[in-house]
Design a protein around this motif. Sequence first.
Motif: not given
Length: 103
Positions: A9, A12, A16-17, A42, A44
């Motif tokens: 959570k 995100r 980030y993906q 992650a 980005r």
Amino acid sequence: MSPTQRSLKYLREQGYQVGITEHWNAFAKIRQDLFGFIDLLALRDGETLAVQTTSYSNVSARVKKIADHENLPMVRKAGWGIAVHGWHKAKNGKWEVRIVDLS
């Protein structure tokens, strides 16, 4: 909510993906991390961040685990960031994260 779910959570929300890279090995009856220490990966804007998640009280043990791991140099050479997220509930009742950068 587990530390992994809290970090998902959080990351995100930072844009980030994120993918979970740890999995349950039913044969060995243990959880296994990517390259031995990565729970989350992650991405980005040209950045890759490898994250180990845990409780606040276990941060130092996870830092030591990563520092001693044989795959750490390979992950660093790949240019990935490496972080440990340690979660605890503050006195105000909100969850807080301690982030240790091991890049």
